[in-house]
Design a protein around this motif. Structure first.
Motif, PDB file in Angstrom:
ATOM      1  N   PRO A  73       0.815  -1.227   0.000  1.00 60.90           N
ATOM      2  CA  PRO A  73       0.000   0.000   0.000  1.00 60.90           C
ATOM      3  C   PRO A  73       0.849   1.277   0.000  1.00 60.90           C
ATOM      4  CG  PRO A  73      -0.838  -1.549   1.625  1.00 60.90           C
ATOM      5  CD  PRO A  73       0.406  -2.156   1.062  1.00 60.90           C
ATOM      6  N   TYR A  74       1.930   1.271   0.811  1.00 60.15           N
ATOM      7  CA  TYR A  74       2.691   2.521   0.875  1.00 60.15           C
ATOM      8  C   TYR A  74       3.451   2.801  -0.419  1.00 60.15           C
ATOM      9  CZ  TYR A  74       6.814  -0.351   2.040  1.00 60.15           C
ATOM     10  OH  TYR A  74       7.818  -1.273   2.015  1.00 60.15           O
ATOM     11  N   ALA A  77       0.836   4.283  -2.713  1.00 62.70           N
ATOM     12  CA  ALA A  77       0.559   5.672  -2.319  1.00 62.70           C
ATOM     13  C   ALA A  77       1.664   6.593  -2.819  1.00 62.70           C
ATOM     14  CB  ALA A  77       0.425   5.763  -0.800  1.00 62.70           C
ATOM     15  N   ARG A  78       2.896   6.129  -2.732  1.00 65.84           N
ATOM     16  CA  ARG A  78       4.012   6.963  -3.181  1.00 65.84           C
ATOM     17  C   ARG A  78       3.964   7.201  -4.682  1.00 65.84           C
ATOM     18  NH1 ARG A  78       8.874   4.446   0.634  1.00 65.84           N
ATOM     19  NH2 ARG A  78       7.820   5.013   2.568  1.00 65.84           N
ATOM     20  N   PHE A  85     -10.978   5.247   3.357  1.00 66.07           N
ATOM     21  CA  PHE A  85     -11.544   3.987   3.810  1.00 66.07           C
ATOM     22  C   PHE A  85     -13.029   4.152   4.100  1.00 66.07           C
ATOM     23  CE2 PHE A  85      -7.091   3.489   4.456  1.00 66.07           C
ATOM     24  CZ  PHE A  85      -6.849   2.136   4.304  1.00 66.07           C
ATOM     25  N   SER A  91      -8.228   6.887  16.520  1.00 59.70           N
ATOM     26  CA  SER A  91      -8.351   6.775  17.968  1.00 59.70           C
ATOM     27  C   SER A  91      -8.293   8.143  18.624  1.00 59.70           C
ATOM     28  CB  SER A  91      -7.266   5.868  18.519  1.00 59.70           C
ATOM     29  OG  SER A  91      -6.008   6.455  18.304  1.00 59.70           O
ATOM     30  N   LEU A  94      -4.338  12.430  17.200  1.00 54.39           N
ATOM     31  CA  LEU A  94      -3.898  13.486  16.303  1.00 54.39           C
ATOM     32  C   LEU A  94      -5.018  14.491  16.070  1.00 54.39           C
ATOM     33  CD1 LEU A  94      -2.230  11.147  13.680  1.00 54.39           C
ATOM     34  CD2 LEU A  94      -0.991  12.789  15.048  1.00 54.39           C
ATOM     35  N   VAL A 102       0.273  14.492   8.312  1.00 58.00           N
ATOM     36  CA  VAL A 102       0.818  13.149   8.073  1.00 58.00           C
ATOM     37  C   VAL A 102       0.806  12.873   6.571  1.00 58.00           C
ATOM     38  CG1 VAL A 102       0.436  10.686   8.383  1.00 58.00           C
ATOM     39  CG2 VAL A 102       0.167  12.223  10.318  1.00 58.00           C
ATOM     40  N   LEU A 106       4.398  12.961   3.239  1.00 65.06           N
ATOM     41  CA  LEU A 106       4.849  11.981   2.243  1.00 65.06           C
ATOM     42  C   LEU A 106       5.802  12.621   1.235  1.00 65.06           C
ATOM     43  CD1 LEU A 106       4.785   9.178   0.983  1.00 65.06           C
ATOM     44  CD2 LEU A 106       2.763   9.849  -0.282  1.00 65.06           C
ATOM     45  N   THR A 154      -1.283  13.937   0.254  1.00 63.91           N
ATOM     46  CA  THR A 154      -0.165  13.159  -0.294  1.00 63.91           C
ATOM     47  C   THR A 154       0.109  13.551  -1.744  1.00 63.91           C
ATOM     48  OG1 THR A 154      -1.565  11.345  -1.073  1.00 63.91           O
ATOM     49  CG2 THR A 154      -0.756  11.184   1.190  1.00 63.91           C
TER      50      THR A 154
ATOM     51  N   PHE B 196       5.509  12.208  13.348  1.00 62.88           N
ATOM     52  CA  PHE B 196       4.141  12.233  12.817  1.00 62.88           C
ATOM     53  C   PHE B 196       3.742  10.861  12.275  1.00 62.88           C
ATOM     54  CE2 PHE B 196       4.170  16.768  13.129  1.00 62.88           C
ATOM     55  CZ  PHE B 196       2.840  17.148  13.073  1.00 62.88           C
ATOM     56  N   ARG B 199       2.948   8.456  15.053  1.00 59.28           N
ATOM     57  CA  ARG B 199       1.658   8.721  15.683  1.00 59.28           C
ATOM     58  C   ARG B 199       0.527   8.270  14.769  1.00 59.28           C
ATOM     59  NH1 ARG B 199       2.439  14.746  16.740  1.00 59.28           N
ATOM     60  NH2 ARG B 199       0.456  14.753  17.827  1.00 59.28           N
ATOM     61  N   ALA B 200       0.729   8.418  13.469  1.00 59.16           N
ATOM     62  CA  ALA B 200      -0.296   7.947  12.536  1.00 59.16           C
ATOM     63  C   ALA B 200      -0.413   6.427  12.587  1.00 59.16           C
ATOM     64  CB  ALA B 200       0.034   8.399  11.113  1.00 59.16           C
ATOM     65  N   LYS B 202       0.236   4.554  15.170  1.00 58.74           N
ATOM     66  CA  LYS B 202      -0.445   4.233  16.424  1.00 58.74           C
ATOM     67  C   LYS B 202      -1.950   4.444  16.273  1.00 58.74           C
ATOM     68  CE  LYS B 202      -0.532   5.772  21.238  1.00 58.74           C
ATOM     69  NZ  LYS B 202       0.012   6.816  22.125  1.00 58.74           N
ATOM     70  N   ASP B 203      -2.310   5.509  15.586  1.00 58.21           N
ATOM     71  CA  ASP B 203      -3.718   5.835  15.389  1.00 58.21           C
ATOM     72  C   ASP B 203      -4.421   4.743  14.597  1.00 58.21           C
ATOM     73  OD1 ASP B 203      -5.343   7.883  16.259  1.00 58.21           O
ATOM     74  OD2 ASP B 203      -5.568   8.676  14.247  1.00 58.21           O
ATOM     75  N   ASN B 204      -3.873   4.409  13.445  1.00 54.41           N
ATOM     76  CA  ASN B 204      -4.471   3.388  12.584  1.00 54.41           C
ATOM     77  C   ASN B 204      -3.437   2.975  11.546  1.00 54.41           C
ATOM     78  OD1 ASN B 204      -5.832   1.975  10.551  1.00 54.41           O
ATOM     79  ND2 ASN B 204      -7.747   2.991  11.040  1.00 54.41           N
ATOM     80  N   GLU B 206      -3.411   0.756   9.178  1.00 54.84           N
ATOM     81  CA  GLU B 206      -3.823   0.556   7.796  1.00 54.84           C
ATOM     82  C   GLU B 206      -3.942   1.894   7.064  1.00 54.84           C
ATOM     83  OE1 GLU B 206      -7.513  -1.524   7.278  1.00 54.84           O
ATOM     84  OE2 GLU B 206      -7.055  -1.993   5.185  1.00 54.84           O
ATOM     85  N   VAL B 207      -4.515   2.878   7.753  1.00 52.07           N
ATOM     86  CA  VAL B 207      -4.612   4.207   7.155  1.00 52.07           C
ATOM     87  C   VAL B 207      -3.211   4.773   6.924  1.00 52.07           C
ATOM     88  CG1 VAL B 207      -5.380   6.570   7.525  1.00 52.07           C
ATOM     89  CG2 VAL B 207      -6.895   4.682   8.113  1.00 52.07           C
ATOM     90  N   ARG B 209      -0.449   3.257   6.327  1.00 46.96           N
ATOM     91  CA  ARG B 209       0.165   2.634   5.149  1.00 46.96           C
ATOM     92  C   ARG B 209      -0.403   3.207   3.862  1.00 46.96           C
ATOM     93  NH1 ARG B 209       2.400  -2.634   5.522  1.00 46.96           N
ATOM     94  NH2 ARG B 209       0.894  -3.508   4.093  1.00 46.96           N
ATOM     95  N   SER B 210      -1.701   3.505   3.880  1.00 47.62           N
ATOM     96  CA  SER B 210      -2.311   4.057   2.664  1.00 47.62           C
ATOM     97  C   SER B 210      -1.825   5.480   2.381  1.00 47.62           C
ATOM     98  CB  SER B 210      -3.840   4.048   2.789  1.00 47.62           C
ATOM     99  OG  SER B 210      -4.281   5.182   3.498  1.00 47.62           O
ATOM    100  N   LEU B 211      -1.183   6.097   3.372  1.00 42.06           N
ATOM    101  CA  LEU B 211      -0.657   7.447   3.168  1.00 42.06           C
ATOM    102  C   LEU B 211       0.827   7.414   2.805  1.00 42.06           C
ATOM    103  CD1 LEU B 211      -2.474   9.148   6.158  1.00 42.06           C
ATOM    104  CD2 LEU B 211      -3.050   9.331   3.738  1.00 42.06           C
ATOM    105  N   GLY B 212       1.296   6.248   2.397  1.00 43.70           N
ATOM    106  CA  GLY B 212       2.666   6.143   1.911  1.00 43.70           C
ATOM    107  C   GLY B 212       3.687   5.860   2.990  1.00 43.70           C
ATOM    108  N   ILE B 213       3.213   5.457   4.168  1.00 46.21           N
ATOM    109  CA  ILE B 213       4.140   5.208   5.275  1.00 46.21           C
ATOM    110  C   ILE B 213       4.521   3.729   5.332  1.00 46.21           C
ATOM    111  CG2 ILE B 213       4.392   5.238   7.785  1.00 46.21           C
ATOM    112  CD1 ILE B 213       2.418   7.642   7.753  1.00 46.21           C
ATOM    113  N   ASN B 214       5.804   3.461   5.285  1.00 45.38           N
ATOM    114  CA  ASN B 214       6.303   2.098   5.458  1.00 45.38           C
ATOM    115  C   ASN B 214       6.354   1.821   6.967  1.00 45.38           C
ATOM    116  OD1 ASN B 214       7.755  -0.244   5.692  1.00 45.38           O
ATOM    117  ND2 ASN B 214       9.287   0.314   4.161  1.00 45.38           N
TER     118      ASN B 214
END
Ligand SMILES: Nc1ncnc2c1ncn2[C@@H]1O[C@H](COP(=O)(O)OP(=O)(O)OP(=O)(O)O)[C@@H](O)[C@H]1O
Ligand SMILES: [Mg+2]
Lengths: 249, 332
Positions: A73-74, A77-78, A85, A91, A94, A102, A106, A154, B196, B199-200, B202-204, B206-207, B209-214
């Motif tokens: 997925p990442y 996205a890149r 979703f 939770s 943030l 966030v 990217l 992003t 950041f 923290r993302a 930790k928050d979620n 799956e989300v 990862r969808s924002l380009g985070i490995n």
């Protein structure tokens, strides 16, 4: 015309359940594509296959001239394919601004650049009143806009929206429609959306594809889809009846 | 330039918080100058050590939300590197501490790669396991003194290079220096790109990862940062105590204390580990000295810690700082 997204014969099995069966379609650059179908038809699964959340059982997916089948997925996205979703859970650690940052991180390492880009998007998405709130404190409509804003931050070429109008009232649906148009036309980001809210999807899509029990059963302009007997039988029938019942009441 | 500004940027906190912390810093600076017992000096040194341990733990455990219960192994690597290099090759602390940090970081990558394939409780338990395995290795490894541990020989003269002083105030100020480096680093870190992204996650996840985070790689990086803090304090511990025993520096107790202090104070906040250490270290010291004389009550301190953890987990997972923030939000 070159397609920005091309899906070729994608099949996805969950154990014995075939959620997507040999699906092929493509999205042209500048085209706004709608994806509809009854509950459990496999729409979200298809998005998840495209976005790399699931590995496909068979088939190939190309984005912007590159094969992205089974990439992470990442990585996808890149490459510039963003998504929201259907169920958005945050939770709440943030704030709205931080969430969107966030996304903008990217494309930059600088905190000030990330913040500036996030603020631009906050203006576009009209989230200015909420910047310091936690996402979980916001009403649904605003939460959906935060999810979209974060994905937009992003700087994608294409945006997949999974039921962003669900749970919104008619005024909010109008606002959402305008927003999607703005993203697609003004910002030049190809939008593809899953939607149960017919007035929205039929109004703004150039073309609509229909899934039913994992199969692609129809594809065409919104007017054609509305009259397609198979679609009416599988999906629109119950929707229209339900809608008429609501209007009658 | 931007980085420099960000290190000293506290603008997201109310002025009052920064003022209180400023006053606290003044106290930390002058503490050795005001009359004090050697017991309170030892307690203050413990406080600074645990504040640093906790700040390190907070990167992966607090901001990243990955409850790590195996930090003692890295304290051990730092302590042993410093002790062995000093005893065998007469290497000064200021050289051996960075080397120990390097070893600890390498080890953190080696175990971090498989560890972060796991989530939640599995991850927490696996961190305990890796730390205990390393403890076993050190207990039978003759080169590092086996179960006996190592004794650091005293130099004839006090030495800044080897961190050997007659007066604890010197240790205190060196630790205070490390404390401020750590504190300002974390203040930068929490608002950095990696901060950041953690923290993302930790928050979620799956989300994120969808924002380009490995996510996997981000956690490994944060784990290495946490490790660096812990390893340096471990090196310091070796010099300060003149002796290290595997059962002491690499114990499960230490791992749990590190995590507990940060969580009690407030995981994922800048002040949390400092508050946690300020509350629990004195408690630990006084409990220790009080229970030390009462044979029948040994182990009671562990019961008390367990109670504290349960209370925190039940009422406010974000710890003491979480309670403060909640009270504030209610007022506004
Ligand atoms: N991770 C999964 N594991 C097993 N089965 C799944 C998984 N995800 C979806 N399914 C199943 O696949 C089918 C398609 O689900 P999907 O969520 O794609 O439907 P949908 O078209 O998005 O429905 P809705 O309109 O309700 O959102 C359903 O039968 C669902 O139960
Ligand atoms: Mg769905």
């Amino acid at each position: 015309m070159t397609p920005i997204l091309e899906v070729q014969g994608v099949t996805k099995d969950f154990g014995g359940l075939r959620a997507n069966n040999d699906i092929s379609f493509s999205v042209q650059k500048g085209e706004l594509l709608g994806l509809i179908g009854p509950n459990g038809a496999g729409k979200s699964t298809l998005f998840n296959c495209v976005a790399g959340v699931y590995n496909v059982t068979a088939g190939h997916i190309f984005f912007d001239g590159r094969e992205i089948t089974n990439k992470k997925p990442y990585e996808i996205a890149r490459l510039g394919l963003a998504r929201t979703f259907q169920i958005f859970v945050a939770s709440g650690d943030l704030s709205v601004l931080e969430n969107i940052m966030v996304g903008s991180f990217l494309r930059t390492h600088s905190r000030s650049v990330a913040k500036q880009r996030a603020e631009e998007i906050i203006d576009i998405m009209e989230l200015g009143d909420h910047v310091d709130h936690w996402v979980s404190e916001l009403p649904v409509a605003a939460q959906k806009r935060v999810a979209m804003a974060t994905a937009l931050a992003t700087q994608p070429k294409m945006l997949l929206l999974d039921e962003v109008a669900a749970g919104l009232n008619p005024t909010e649906i109008d606002g959402m429609m305008a927003l999607i148009r703005q993203i697609h036309y003004d910002m030049g980001i190809n939008v593809m959306l899953i939607e149960h809210v017919m007035e929205l999807v039929m109004n703004i899509s150039h073309r609509v594809i229909v899934l039913d029990s994992g199969n692609l059963i129809a594809e065409g302009k919104p007017e054609e889809i509305k009259q397609n007997p198979e679609v009416i039988k599988a999906y629109l029938g119950e929707r229209f009846v339900a809608q008429q019942r609501r209007e009658g009441a | 330039m931007e980085t420099l500004r960000n290190i000293f940027d506290f603008s997201d906190f109310p002025r009052k918080d920064v003022a209180v912390f400023g006053l606290f810093c003044v106290f930390l600076f002058i503490f050795p100058l005001i009359p004090h017992s050697s017991f309170s000096m030892a307690t203050m040194i413990q406080f600074l050590m645990f504040a640093l341990y906790g700040m390190g733990w907070n990167t992966i455990g607090g901001y990243g939300g990955q409850v790590d219960l195996g930090k003692a192994q890295f304290a051990g690597i730092g302590a042993y590197t410093t002790a062995v290099m000093l005893i065998r090759w007469n290497v000064p602390f200021w050289v051996s501490a960075p080397i120990g940090m390097g070893f600890a970081i390498i080890w953190s990558f080696v175990i971090g790669y498989p560890l972060f394939r796991m989530r939640g409780h599995y991850f927490a338990i696996a961190t305990i396991a890796t730390s205990l395995v390393l403890l076993d290795v050190f207990q039978v490894w003759d080169f590092v003194g086996g179960a006996q541990g190592l004794e650091i020989p005293l130099k004839k003269m006090p030495s800044f290079l080897y961190l050997q002083f007659r007066n604890d105030a010197y240790y205190y100020y060196i630790l205070l220096f490390l404390f401020f480096i750590g504190f300002f680093y974390i203040n930068w870190f929490r608002k950095s790109r990696l901060g950041f992204q953690l923290r993302a996650i930790k928050d979620n996840e799956e989300v994120a990862r969808s924002l380009g985070i490995n996510a996997h790689w981000c956690k490994i990086k944060a784990y290495a940062i946490a490790t660096s803090f812990v390893a340096v304090v471990g090196s310091f511990h070796a010099c300060y105590n003149f002796n290290i025993e595997p059962e002491d520096i690499m114990s499960l107790d230490l791992s749990i204390l590190i995590a507990m202090m940060a969580m009690v104070g407030g995981a994922g906040s800048l002040w949390g580990p400092i508050i946690g250490a300020a509350v629990l270290v004195p408690l630990k010291s006084y409990l220790g000295s009080w229970l030390g004389g009462k044979a029948g009550l040994a182990g009671l301190d562990l019961v008390i810690y367990a109670l504290i953890i349960m209370v925190i987990a039940a009422f406010e997972p974000r710890g003491i700082w979480g309670i403060v923030e909640k009270a504030r939000r209610k007022r506004t």
